[in-house]
Design a protein around this motif. Structure first.
Motif, PDB file in Angstrom:
ATOM      1  N   LEU A 351     -11.297  18.523   9.876  1.00 54.32           N
ATOM      2  CA  LEU A 351     -11.687  19.889  10.262  1.00 54.32           C
ATOM      3  C   LEU A 351     -12.426  20.615   9.134  1.00 54.32           C
ATOM      4  CD1 LEU A 351      -8.638  21.092  12.405  1.00 54.32           C
ATOM      5  CD2 LEU A 351     -10.882  20.322  13.185  1.00 54.32           C
ATOM      6  N   ARG A 352     -12.169  20.198   7.874  1.00 52.84           N
ATOM      7  CA  ARG A 352     -12.906  20.822   6.752  1.00 52.84           C
ATOM      8  C   ARG A 352     -14.393  20.501   6.879  1.00 52.84           C
ATOM      9  NH1 ARG A 352      -8.325  19.473   3.656  1.00 52.84           N
ATOM     10  NH2 ARG A 352      -9.259  17.558   2.875  1.00 52.84           N
ATOM     11  N   HIS A 353     -14.664  19.259   7.248  1.00 53.96           N
ATOM     12  CA  HIS A 353     -16.060  18.831   7.428  1.00 53.96           C
ATOM     13  C   HIS A 353     -16.708  19.596   8.593  1.00 53.96           C
ATOM     14  CE1 HIS A 353     -19.539  16.367   7.365  1.00 53.96           C
ATOM     15  NE2 HIS A 353     -19.221  15.586   8.382  1.00 53.96           N
ATOM     16  N   TYR A 354     -15.944  19.773   9.673  1.00 55.51           N
ATOM     17  CA  TYR A 354     -16.463  20.532  10.830  1.00 55.51           C
ATOM     18  C   TYR A 354     -16.788  21.976  10.397  1.00 55.51           C
ATOM     19  CZ  TYR A 354     -16.055  17.240  14.713  1.00 55.51           C
ATOM     20  OH  TYR A 354     -16.271  16.189  15.583  1.00 55.51           O
ATOM     21  N   LYS A 355     -15.904  22.535   9.580  1.00 58.42           N
ATOM     22  CA  LYS A 355     -16.109  23.928   9.154  1.00 58.42           C
ATOM     23  C   LYS A 355     -17.393  24.040   8.317  1.00 58.42           C
ATOM     24  CE  LYS A 355     -13.203  27.698   7.518  1.00 58.42           C
ATOM     25  NZ  LYS A 355     -13.905  28.750   7.400  1.00 58.42           N
ATOM     26  N   LYS A 356     -17.543  23.117   7.349  1.00 55.69           N
ATOM     27  CA  LYS A 356     -18.729  23.117   6.487  1.00 55.69           C
ATOM     28  C   LYS A 356     -20.005  22.947   7.299  1.00 55.69           C
ATOM     29  CE  LYS A 356     -18.608  21.273   1.821  1.00 55.69           C
ATOM     30  NZ  LYS A 356     -18.589  20.012   1.098  1.00 55.69           N
ATOM     31  N   SER A 357     -19.886  22.208   8.400  1.00 54.21           N
ATOM     32  CA  SER A 357     -21.059  21.904   9.217  1.00 54.21           C
ATOM     33  C   SER A 357     -21.329  22.968  10.271  1.00 54.21           C
ATOM     34  CB  SER A 357     -20.860  20.554   9.919  1.00 54.21           C
ATOM     35  OG  SER A 357     -20.455  19.586   8.999  1.00 54.21           O
ATOM     36  N   GLY A 358     -20.613  24.071  10.203  1.00 56.30           N
ATOM     37  CA  GLY A 358     -20.834  25.160  11.162  1.00 56.30           C
ATOM     38  C   GLY A 358     -20.308  24.846  12.552  1.00 56.30           C
ATOM     39  N   MET A 359     -19.336  23.929  12.643  1.00 55.68           N
ATOM     40  CA  MET A 359     -18.836  23.567  13.970  1.00 55.68           C
ATOM     41  C   MET A 359     -17.421  24.070  14.229  1.00 55.68           C
ATOM     42  SD  MET A 359     -20.609  19.972  14.989  1.00 55.68           S
ATOM     43  CE  MET A 359     -19.578  19.829  16.422  1.00 55.68           C
ATOM     44  N   ILE A 360     -17.071  25.152  13.511  1.00 57.39           N
ATOM     45  CA  ILE A 360     -15.801  25.818  13.835  1.00 57.39           C
ATOM     46  C   ILE A 360     -16.104  27.298  13.999  1.00 57.39           C
ATOM     47  CG2 ILE A 360     -13.554  26.522  12.938  1.00 57.39           C
ATOM     48  CD1 ILE A 360     -13.020  23.771  12.155  1.00 57.39           C
ATOM     49  N   LEU A 361     -15.851  27.769  15.187  1.00 55.82           N
ATOM     50  CA  LEU A 361     -16.155  29.152  15.519  1.00 55.82           C
ATOM     51  C   LEU A 361     -14.838  29.820  15.892  1.00 55.82           C
ATOM     52  CD1 LEU A 361     -18.699  30.871  15.984  1.00 55.82           C
ATOM     53  CD2 LEU A 361     -18.725  30.043  18.330  1.00 55.82           C
ATOM     54  N   ASN A 362     -14.208  30.472  14.889  1.00 58.67           N
ATOM     55  CA  ASN A 362     -12.948  31.133  15.256  1.00 58.67           C
ATOM     56  C   ASN A 362     -13.032  32.649  15.164  1.00 58.67           C
ATOM     57  OD1 ASN A 362     -12.963  31.050  12.560  1.00 58.67           O
ATOM     58  ND2 ASN A 362     -11.122  29.804  12.302  1.00 58.67           N
ATOM     59  N   ASP A 363     -14.064  33.155  14.472  1.00 56.80           N
ATOM     60  CA  ASP A 363     -14.254  34.599  14.471  1.00 56.80           C
ATOM     61  C   ASP A 363     -15.345  34.903  15.486  1.00 56.80           C
ATOM     62  OD1 ASP A 363     -14.724  37.202  14.045  1.00 56.80           O
ATOM     63  OD2 ASP A 363     -15.559  36.994  12.042  1.00 56.80           O
ATOM     64  N   LEU A 364     -14.930  35.090  16.740  1.00 58.07           N
ATOM     65  CA  LEU A 364     -15.930  35.203  17.809  1.00 58.07           C
ATOM     66  C   LEU A 364     -16.697  36.508  17.774  1.00 58.07           C
ATOM     67  CD1 LEU A 364     -13.730  33.379  20.313  1.00 58.07           C
ATOM     68  CD2 LEU A 364     -16.052  32.694  19.787  1.00 58.07           C
ATOM     69  N   ASP A 365     -16.185  37.531  17.056  1.00 61.64           N
ATOM     70  CA  ASP A 365     -16.922  38.788  16.952  1.00 61.64           C
ATOM     71  C   ASP A 365     -18.225  38.595  16.193  1.00 61.64           C
ATOM     72  OD1 ASP A 365     -15.097  40.143  18.318  1.00 61.64           O
ATOM     73  OD2 ASP A 365     -14.019  40.901  16.568  1.00 61.64           O
ATOM     74  N   CYS A 366     -18.219  37.601  15.285  1.00 63.01           N
ATOM     75  CA  CYS A 366     -19.402  37.405  14.451  1.00 63.01           C
ATOM     76  C   CYS A 366     -20.633  37.111  15.305  1.00 63.01           C
ATOM     77  CB  CYS A 366     -19.198  36.254  13.478  1.00 63.01           C
ATOM     78  SG  CYS A 366     -19.226  34.678  14.317  1.00 63.01           S
ATOM     79  N   CYS A 367     -20.418  36.488  16.466  1.00 60.27           N
ATOM     80  CA  CYS A 367     -21.554  36.014  17.263  1.00 60.27           C
ATOM     81  C   CYS A 367     -22.311  37.146  17.898  1.00 60.27           C
ATOM     82  CB  CYS A 367     -21.083  35.102  18.376  1.00 60.27           C
ATOM     83  SG  CYS A 367     -19.859  33.974  17.845  1.00 60.27           S
ATOM     84  N   VAL A 368     -21.649  38.263  18.172  1.00 59.43           N
ATOM     85  CA  VAL A 368     -22.372  39.327  18.865  1.00 59.43           C
ATOM     86  C   VAL A 368     -22.839  40.415  17.913  1.00 59.43           C
ATOM     87  CG1 VAL A 368     -21.514  39.041  21.205  1.00 59.43           C
ATOM     88  CG2 VAL A 368     -20.130  40.241  19.542  1.00 59.43           C
ATOM     89  N   GLU A 369     -22.190  40.537  16.753  1.00 56.53           N
ATOM     90  CA  GLU A 369     -22.571  41.620  15.846  1.00 56.53           C
ATOM     91  C   GLU A 369     -23.760  41.264  14.964  1.00 56.53           C
ATOM     92  OE1 GLU A 369     -19.018  42.834  13.935  1.00 56.53           O
ATOM     93  OE2 GLU A 369     -18.277  43.827  15.730  1.00 56.53           O
ATOM     94  N   GLN A 370     -24.077  39.968  14.911  1.00 56.86           N
ATOM     95  CA  GLN A 370     -25.200  39.509  14.102  1.00 56.86           C
ATOM     96  C   GLN A 370     -26.503  40.181  14.550  1.00 56.86           C
ATOM     97  OE1 GLN A 370     -25.099  36.879  11.677  1.00 56.86           O
ATOM     98  NE2 GLN A 370     -27.178  37.567  11.290  1.00 56.86           N
ATOM     99  N   GLU A 371     -27.261  40.711  13.589  1.00 60.09           N
ATOM    100  CA  GLU A 371     -28.551  41.305  13.961  1.00 60.09           C
ATOM    101  C   GLU A 371     -29.678  40.398  13.527  1.00 60.09           C
ATOM    102  OE1 GLU A 371     -29.224  45.732  13.879  1.00 60.09           O
ATOM    103  OE2 GLU A 371     -27.546  45.502  12.497  1.00 60.09           O
ATOM    104  N   CYS A 372     -30.798  40.507  14.211  1.00 60.69           N
ATOM    105  CA  CYS A 372     -31.975  39.732  13.856  1.00 60.69           C
ATOM    106  C   CYS A 372     -33.088  40.774  13.657  1.00 60.69           C
ATOM    107  CB  CYS A 372     -32.297  38.776  15.004  1.00 60.69           C
ATOM    108  SG  CYS A 372     -33.385  37.465  14.548  1.00 60.69           S
ATOM    109  N   PHE A 373     -33.418  41.065  12.392  1.00 56.97           N
ATOM    110  CA  PHE A 373     -34.276  42.232  12.132  1.00 56.97           C
ATOM    111  C   PHE A 373     -35.733  42.023  12.544  1.00 56.97           C
ATOM    112  CE2 PHE A 373     -30.708  42.813   9.171  1.00 56.97           C
ATOM    113  CZ  PHE A 373     -30.234  43.991   9.719  1.00 56.97           C
ATOM    114  N   CYS A 374     -36.233  40.825  12.350  1.00 57.73           N
ATOM    115  CA  CYS A 374     -37.622  40.608  12.794  1.00 57.73           C
ATOM    116  C   CYS A 374     -37.811  39.132  13.113  1.00 57.73           C
ATOM    117  CB  CYS A 374     -38.609  41.070  11.737  1.00 57.73           C
ATOM    118  SG  CYS A 374     -38.272  40.470  10.097  1.00 57.73           S
TER     119      CYS A 374
END
Ligand SMILES: Cc1cc2nc3c(=O)[nH]c(=O)nc-3n(C[C@H](O)[C@H](O)[C@H](O)COP(=O)(O)OP(=O)(O)OC[C@H]3O[C@@H](n4cnc5c(N)ncnc54)[C@H](O)[C@@H]3O)c2cc1C
Length: 374
Positions: A351-374
C-alpha cells in the motif's frame, strides 16, 4: 460447493484492480475467485469499434504519475498496447495481461445469479448456473454497462441505446436524432456524421456555468476537440434547449416532444445517449441507497447494510464525489482490500507503493476543492 475467502464479481478494471492488489498482498491462489459473466473486459469488448478512450494513456508511471487508465502502479496500457487513446478491444487485451501477470483466477462465462447473506460471521452463498460458492468477503464490481438508462424520458425503450451499437457503419444512412449531448452523445454524433449521416443532438444545457474542468461534469478535451472538428463540417446541429419528455412511435417514424411542447420527427429510432441506471443486480437488496440513488457505503466502501460486502468501480459515490472514471475509482481499490488484508493477516506493505503512485484516494474532499487557474 466451492469454498473460498474472497469472491469478486466482474472482470472489468474495478474487479481486476482489486484482485491484483489482493494478489500483491499475498492472498493464496485458492482464496480469491473473480466471476465474470462474459469474457475478461466484457464491457470493453462490447464498445462500438470506433469508440476510443477519452482519457489518454501515457507511461509516466516512473514519475509517480501512473498512466491514467492503468489499474496497478506498475502497468501502463500505453506501454503494453502502444497507443494513447485505446479502443475497447485493446483495453480488454490490457486487462487480460493483468490477469495473467498477477495470476488471477477468473471464471469466465459465469454469471452470478443469486446471493444469500448467511447469518452473522458465515459470509455469503453465491449461485451461478453451474456452481454454488461460499465466501466470507464479496466485492461487487459488476459495472453499469448492462443496464441502459430507460427512465430518462417516456418511450426511451423505443430508441436505440448507444451501448447496443457495435458498428455505426451498419446503420441505414439518413438523418438521426441523438438524445443526450455529453460524452456518449457527442461520440454518437461524431461517428454518425463521419459515416455520411446528418445528425441533430438534443439536450438541455442550463444557464448556470459550472466553471469546472472536471471531465465528469464537462466534455473532455478529446471530445471537445472532435466536436469542434464536426461543427466546421455542418452536418451536425445541437439543440441545447430541448429537454426530451417523450418519444412516440408513429406509422412512418418517431416523434420526439420536448418539455416545452416542441416537436421533432425522425424516420429512424432516436439514439438514446443518456447513460446507464444504477443497478447492482443480485446484490441490489443488500445495499441501502443515498438520496441521489447511489449505494450507501461506509469509508471502506462496504455496504452500510451488510458487513463484508463491498462496492468497487464507477458506482462509488462519496458525497460530493462521483468516482466514475478509472483514474478516480482506482484510488479506492485499497479500501476493501485493506479491510480484507488486515482480517486475513496479509502483507499490506504494497500500500505504500500505491500511495506513492497516487493510487490511494482517502481524502475525497481534495478532489473537488482543487482549482485549475488556467
Ligand atoms: C462509451 C464509454 C466510454 C468510456 N470512456 C471512458 C474513458 O475514456 N476513461 C474512463 O476512465 N472511463 C471511461 N468509461 C467508463 C468506464 O468504461 C467505466 O467506468 C468502467 O468500465 C467501469 O469499470 P467497472 O470494472 O466498474 O465495470 P465494467 O468494466 O463494466 O466491468 C463489469 C464487469 O462485470 C461483469 N458482470 C456484471 N454483472 C455480472 C454478474 N451478475 N455476474 C458476473 N459478472 C458480471 C460484466 O460482464 C463486466 O465485465 C467509459 C464508459 C463508456 C460506456
Amino acid at each position: 460447493m466451492i469454498k473460498t475467502e474472497v469472491v469478486i464479481v466482474g472482470a472489468g478494471p474495478a474487479g481486476l484492480g482489486c484482485a491484483a492488489l489482493l494478489k500483491q498482498m499475498g492472498i493464496e491462489d485458492t482464496e480469491l475467485v473473480v466471476l465474470e459473466k462474459g469474457e475478461i473486459g466484457q464491457t470493453f469488448l462490447q464498445w462500438p469499434e470506433s469508440m476510443r478512450f477519452i482519457t489518454p494513456s501515457f507511461p509516466s508511471n516512473g514519475y509517480h504519475q501512473t498512466d491514467l487508465n492503468a489499474i496497478t502502479p506498475d502497468t501502463s496500457p500505453a506501454f503494453s498496447i502502444g497507443k494513447e487513446h485505446l479502443d475497447g478491444k485493446e483495453y480488454a487485451q490490457y486487462l487480460s495481461m493483468i490477469t495473467q501477470h498477477y495470476n488471477i483466477k477468473v471464471e469466465t462465462n459465469t454469471c452470478l445469479k443469486r446471493v444469500v447473506n448467511l447469518a452473522d460471521e458465515d459470509g455469503f452463498e453465491l449461485e451461478t448456473e453451474s456452481m454454488t460458492i461460499r465466501c466470507n468477503y464479496l466485492i461487487w464490481a459488476g459495472g453499469e454497462f448492462h443496464t441502459p438508462n430507460l427512465s430518462a424520458f417516456r418511450g426511451a425503450e423505443l430508441c436505440k441505446h448507444n451501448s447496443e451499437i457495435s458498428q455505426w457503419n451498419d446503420l441505414d444512412k439518413g438523418e438521426y436524432l441523438v438524445i443526450g449531448g455529453y460524452e456518449s452523445g457527442v461520440d454518437a454524433a461524431y461517428n454518425l456524421a463521419n459515416t455520411g449521416n446528418k445528425v441533430t443532438v438534443l439536450d438541455f444545457i442550463g444557464n448556470d456555468d459550472t466553471n469546472t474542468y472536471d471531465p465528469s461534469l464537462v466534455l473532455s478535451p478529446y471530445t471537445a476537440e472532435r466536436l469542434a472538428n464536426l461543427s466546421s463540417r455542418g452536418n451536425v446541429e445541437l439543440d441545447d434547449k430541448f429537454r426530451v419528455e417523450s418519444v412516440v412511435k408513429e406509422d412512418n417514424g418517431y416523434t420526439v416532444t420536448s418539455s416545452c411542447g416542441k416537436v421533432i420527427s425522425s424516420k429512424f429510432p432516436p439514439i438514446n445517449c443518456t447513460g446507464f441506471d444504477i443497478n447492482l443486480g443480485p446484490v441490489s437488496k443488500l445495499f441501502d441507497y443515498q438520496a441521489n440513488g447511489y449505494p450507501s457505503i461506509n469509508k471502506f466502501d462496504e455496504s452500510s447494510k451488510v458487513s463484508n460486502l463491498f462496492l468497487a468501480g464507477s458506482r462509488l459515490y462519496h458525497d460530493p464525489t462521483l468516482l466514475c472514471f478509472i483514474y478516480k475509482f482506482r484510488g479506492r481499490f485499497f479500501a476493501p482490500c485493506s479491510v480484507i488484508g488486515e482480517e486475513l493477516a496479509l502483507d499490506m506493505s504494497i500500500l505504500r507503493h500505491y500511495k506513492k503512485s497516487g493510487m490511494i484516494l482517502n481524502d475525497l474532499d481534495c478532489c473537488v476543492e482543487q482549482e485549475c487557474f488556467c
